[in-house]
Write an enzyme that holds these catalytic residues in place. Structure first.
Site, mmCIF file in Angstrom:
data_model
loop_
_atom_site.group_PDB
_atom_site.id
_atom_site.type_symbol
_atom_site.label_atom_id
_atom_site.label_comp_id
_atom_site.label_asym_id
_atom_site.label_seq_id
_atom_site.Cartn_x
_atom_site.Cartn_y
_atom_site.Cartn_z
ATOM 1 N N GLY A 223 10.206 -4.616 5.200
ATOM 2 C CA GLY A 223 8.842 -4.136 4.988
ATOM 3 C C GLY A 223 8.309 -4.454 3.611
ATOM 4 O O GLY A 223 8.886 -5.254 2.867
ATOM 5 N N ILE A 224 7.238 -3.785 3.265
ATOM 6 C CA ILE A 224 6.535 -4.077 2.014
ATOM 7 C C ILE A 224 6.922 -3.037 0.966
ATOM 8 O O ILE A 224 7.257 -1.910 1.302
ATOM 9 C CB ILE A 224 5.006 -4.099 2.290
ATOM 10 C CG1 ILE A 224 4.240 -4.763 1.163
ATOM 11 C CG2 ILE A 224 4.464 -2.707 2.603
ATOM 12 C CD1 ILE A 224 2.809 -5.159 1.554
ATOM 13 N N GLY A 225 6.903 -3.439 -0.316
ATOM 14 C CA GLY A 225 7.198 -2.492 -1.395
ATOM 15 C C GLY A 225 8.485 -2.867 -2.121
ATOM 16 O O GLY A 225 9.189 -3.793 -1.751
ATOM 17 N N ALA A 226 8.775 -2.078 -3.191
ATOM 18 C CA ALA A 226 9.892 -2.409 -4.070
ATOM 19 C C ALA A 226 11.248 -2.205 -3.390
ATOM 20 O O ALA A 226 12.194 -2.957 -3.617
ATOM 21 C CB ALA A 226 9.811 -1.522 -5.317
ATOM 22 N N ILE A 227 11.365 -1.193 -2.534
ATOM 23 C CA ILE A 227 12.678 -0.845 -1.982
ATOM 24 C C ILE A 227 13.206 -1.914 -1.015
ATOM 25 O O ILE A 227 14.360 -2.338 -1.136
ATOM 26 C CB ILE A 227 12.635 0.547 -1.307
ATOM 27 C CG1 ILE A 227 12.184 1.599 -2.318
ATOM 28 C CG2 ILE A 227 13.973 0.911 -0.687
ATOM 29 C CD1 ILE A 227 13.080 1.742 -3.527
ATOM 30 N N GLU A 246 7.511 -9.182 9.922
ATOM 31 C CA GLU A 246 6.102 -9.560 9.775
ATOM 32 C C GLU A 246 5.868 -10.267 8.454
ATOM 33 O O GLU A 246 5.143 -11.221 8.348
ATOM 34 C CB GLU A 246 5.171 -8.350 9.936
ATOM 35 C CG GLU A 246 5.098 -7.396 8.750
ATOM 36 C CD GLU A 246 6.098 -6.265 8.847
ATOM 37 O OE1 GLU A 246 7.290 -6.546 9.078
ATOM 38 O OE2 GLU A 246 5.684 -5.098 8.677
ATOM 39 N N GLY A 344 3.301 -3.116 10.045
ATOM 40 C CA GLY A 344 4.243 -3.282 11.162
ATOM 41 C C GLY A 344 5.322 -2.216 11.209
ATOM 42 O O GLY A 344 6.272 -2.341 11.967
HETATM 43 N N1 COA Z 1 3.164 11.872 -4.202
HETATM 44 C C1 COA Z 1 2.414 11.350 -5.189
HETATM 45 N N2 COA Z 1 2.478 10.064 -5.595
HETATM 46 C C2 COA Z 1 3.347 9.283 -4.950
HETATM 47 C C3 COA Z 1 4.159 9.740 -3.905
HETATM 48 C C4 COA Z 1 4.046 11.101 -3.535
HETATM 49 N N3 COA Z 1 4.809 11.606 -2.563
HETATM 50 N N4 COA Z 1 4.922 8.745 -3.461
HETATM 51 C C5 COA Z 1 4.614 7.671 -4.188
HETATM 52 N N5 COA Z 1 3.670 7.998 -5.094
HETATM 53 C C6 COA Z 1 3.094 7.088 -6.079
HETATM 54 C C7 COA Z 1 4.222 6.422 -6.848
HETATM 55 O O1 COA Z 1 4.621 7.213 -7.964
HETATM 56 C C8 COA Z 1 3.563 5.122 -7.250
HETATM 57 O O2 COA Z 1 2.686 5.356 -8.327
HETATM 58 P P1 COA Z 1 2.737 4.424 -9.641
HETATM 59 O O3 COA Z 1 2.369 3.057 -9.117
HETATM 60 O O4 COA Z 1 1.720 5.037 -10.513
HETATM 61 O O5 COA Z 1 4.147 4.516 -10.103
HETATM 62 C C9 COA Z 1 2.674 4.785 -6.064
HETATM 63 O O6 COA Z 1 2.449 6.026 -5.385
HETATM 64 C C10 COA Z 1 3.320 3.791 -5.100
HETATM 65 O O7 COA Z 1 4.526 4.328 -4.612
HETATM 66 P P2 COA Z 1 5.801 3.407 -4.379
HETATM 67 O O8 COA Z 1 6.760 4.179 -3.558
HETATM 68 O O9 COA Z 1 6.266 2.833 -5.664
HETATM 69 O O10 COA Z 1 5.180 2.232 -3.515
HETATM 70 P P3 COA Z 1 5.823 0.898 -2.999
HETATM 71 O O11 COA Z 1 5.117 -0.212 -3.627
HETATM 72 O O12 COA Z 1 7.313 0.912 -3.065
HETATM 73 O O13 COA Z 1 5.384 0.931 -1.460
HETATM 74 C C11 COA Z 1 4.773 2.078 0.537
HETATM 75 C C12 COA Z 1 5.766 2.007 -0.610
HETATM 76 C C13 COA Z 1 5.199 3.171 1.487
HETATM 77 C C14 COA Z 1 3.371 2.363 0.034
HETATM 78 C C15 COA Z 1 4.817 0.691 1.261
HETATM 79 O O14 COA Z 1 6.079 0.515 1.826
HETATM 80 C C16 COA Z 1 3.762 0.567 2.316
HETATM 81 O O15 COA Z 1 2.655 0.187 2.011
HETATM 82 N N6 COA Z 1 4.085 0.866 3.570
HETATM 83 C C17 COA Z 1 3.105 0.766 4.637
HETATM 84 C C18 COA Z 1 3.711 0.896 5.991
HETATM 85 C C19 COA Z 1 4.791 -0.111 6.193
HETATM 86 O O16 COA Z 1 5.907 0.079 5.814
HETATM 87 N N7 COA Z 1 4.488 -1.209 6.855
HETATM 88 C C20 COA Z 1 5.451 -2.265 7.127
HETATM 89 C C21 COA Z 1 5.283 -3.418 6.218
HETATM 90 S S1 COA Z 1 3.623 -4.106 6.309
#
Ligand code: COA
Length: 434
Positions: A223-227, A246, A344
């Site tokens: 998926g998308i994001g750092a993890i 995707e 996705g």
């Molecule tokens: N409460 C408040 N703020 C929160 C939070 C919470 N529970 N969880 C995260 N945040 C903040 C983080 O601190 C971070 O802020 P910063 O940029 O100021 O540090 C920001 O929100 C982003 O969080 P982070 O977990 O670092 O995002 P990420 O880039 O790792 O992406 C998702 C995680 C969930 C947003 C990303 O996986 C996503 O967009 N998923 C969409 C659905 C999906 O998985 N689709 C499949 C791939 S398309």
């Protein structure tokens, strides 16, 4: 795809169809039209600027698209009264407009997007996308984004393609013949990139727990994001992994180069990495350029759960913003702010569930806001939404471990989730067990 006349005189047609962006808009856009844009790096760069320049003359225009990675000039606050903006995945360029109510978000499973165009749920009059220059027979590649573009083109009265020599010619399906578009606009902007994420200690620890769940011979969705990227960096000792995802990112290229991902044991389209779009650095795009082993297909042929399930040992790895003690996953909202989109995630969670030997994993850091907030919570924040439901969720992982919620009672899953919450929040969470 609409059949065009693919006769030999395509070069003449090409010349006749090349116009400036302004001219293309003047010729095809009518008041009240819906303009659909390709997502991610398929979103054009020159055409939207011309739309914005002519905002005063264009009345009642709606612009609809998924993630825009580069510029989104139509999202400028001063244009709020000119365009109706509809967004299917919120990202950096569009988040402020969603927050301020200048744009609307549409929740939608990724695989269903194509169907929305094909069955008329989404009406689009004019579609626009970037393509690579034509080959010797007049065929242009959709480059690094196929996604919903073919369905959107089919549903449109007119198609405007921005021909960009920087767009890689990928092994994608379908390819577009010059005769299938109405006008061509030449552009030569660099294809937008996003930097590699730099895994920190927490994401490395999460990556190790997730890696422990992945068996050799599995096929991965990332998926998308750092993890998810950090997870890939922990898989270097694995063998014979496959890719069906995707989004194709830089971390996967590292594993392909090392031979860890070799697609040899895939049960669906073996020996190929199957994706619907690429997003990352130029190095990633160069890897896919002319590479027959990276196949880009329309979204419904990649993320439909029934298609995904044809991969045995399918492992879906996605991230989240919050998980509550019921196991409900919020990957989209911070309170009532739409931060991201469904993408996705649910398609792959369900596809992995249907796959023989499949697993889905939601991997997230245990805290947010510099450790002040637990991401494992008794209840999702007021205004938050459920992306993956508690009946769909399978494994959840943080830096403290990974737990399997499938088949567990409400109490058992709460206890399991508390065991991987940050220790500082465990007592408080235990008092809130539903
Ligand atoms: N409460 C408040 N703020 C929160 C939070 C919470 N529970 N969880 C995260 N945040 C903040 C983080 O601190 C971070 O802020 P910063 O940029 O100021 O540090 C920001 O929100 C982003 O969080 P982070 O977990 O670092 O995002 P990420 O880039 O790792 O992406 C998702 C995680 C969930 C947003 C990303 O996986 C996503 O967009 N998923 C969409 C659905 C999906 O998985 N689709 C499949 C791939 S398309």
């Amino acid at each position: 795809m609409k059949k065009g006349d693919t006769g030999v005189d395509w070069k003449t047609r090409f010349k006749d169809k090349v116009v400036s962006a302004e001219e293309a808009i003047r010729r095809v856009v009518r008041p009240g039209d819906v303009i659909g844009g390709a997502m991610t790096c398929g979103f054009p760069q020159v055409i939207p600027e011309a739309i914005v320049e002519h905002a005063e003359e264009l009345s009642g225009i709606t612009i609809l698209h998924g993630i825009v990675v580069g510029n989104a000039p139509h999202y400028a606050p001063e244009l709020a009264d000119h365009f109706k903006l509809r967004n299917i995945f919120v990202f950096d360029a569009t988040r402020a407009a969603i927050k301020e109510g200048r744009a609307e978000y549409i929740p939608m499973y990724f695989y269903e997007m194509a169907e929305c165009w094909r069955n008329g749920v989404w009406k689009t009059d004019v579609s626009m996308m970037q393509v690579s220059p034509p080959d010797a027979d007049g065929y242009m590649s959709l480059g690094i984004t196929v996604g919903y573009t073919p369905a959107m083109m089919d549903a449109s009265r007119a198609v405007l393609a921005e021909v960009n020599p920087n767009m890689p010619r990928t092994n994608c399906e379908p390819i577009i013949h010059v005769s299938q578009v109405d006008y061509l606009v030449e552009g030569d902007r660099p294809v937008p990139t996003i930097p590699r994420s730099q895994p920190d200690e927490v994401s490395q620890a999460i990556g190790r727990h997730v890696a422990g769940l992945i068996e050799d011979g599995s096929t991965l969705q990332i998926g998308i994001g750092a993890i998810p990227d950090a997870v890939l960096s922990c898989l270097t000792e694995h063998q014979d992994l496959g890719l069906h995802t995707e989004m194709f990112s830089d971390g996967a290229v590292d594993l392909l180069r090392k031979g860890v991902i070799n697609n040899s044991r895939k049960s669906y389209l073996p020996h190929k990495s199957v994706v619907t779009f690429l997003l990352g650095t130029k190095e990633l795009y160069d890897y896919a350029d002319g590479n027959p082993d990276v196949v880009l297909l329309p979204v419904e042929k990649v993320t439909h759960p029934v298609v995904i399930a044809q991969n045995d040992k399918m492992v879906a790895i996605n991230s989240a913003l919050q998980v509550d003690l019921y196991g409900q996953v919020n990957a989209e909202t911070i309170g009532n702010l739409q931060f991201s989109g469904v993408g996705g995630q649910v398609d792959f969670v369900r596809g992995a569930t249907l796959s023989r030997g499949g697993k889905s994993i939601i991997a997230l850091p245990s805290t947010a806001a510099g450790g002040k907030l637990s991401r494992i919570v008794p209840y999702l924040d007021h205004g938050s939404v459920v992306t993956t439901s508690r009946c769909d969720v399978h494994y959840v992982a943080t830096e403290y471990g990974a737990v399997n919620l499938k088949g567990k009672s409400v109490r058992e899953r709460a206890e399991a989730l508390i065991s991987i919450a940050h220790p500082q929040f465990r007592d408080e969470l235990a008092r809130a067990i539903p």
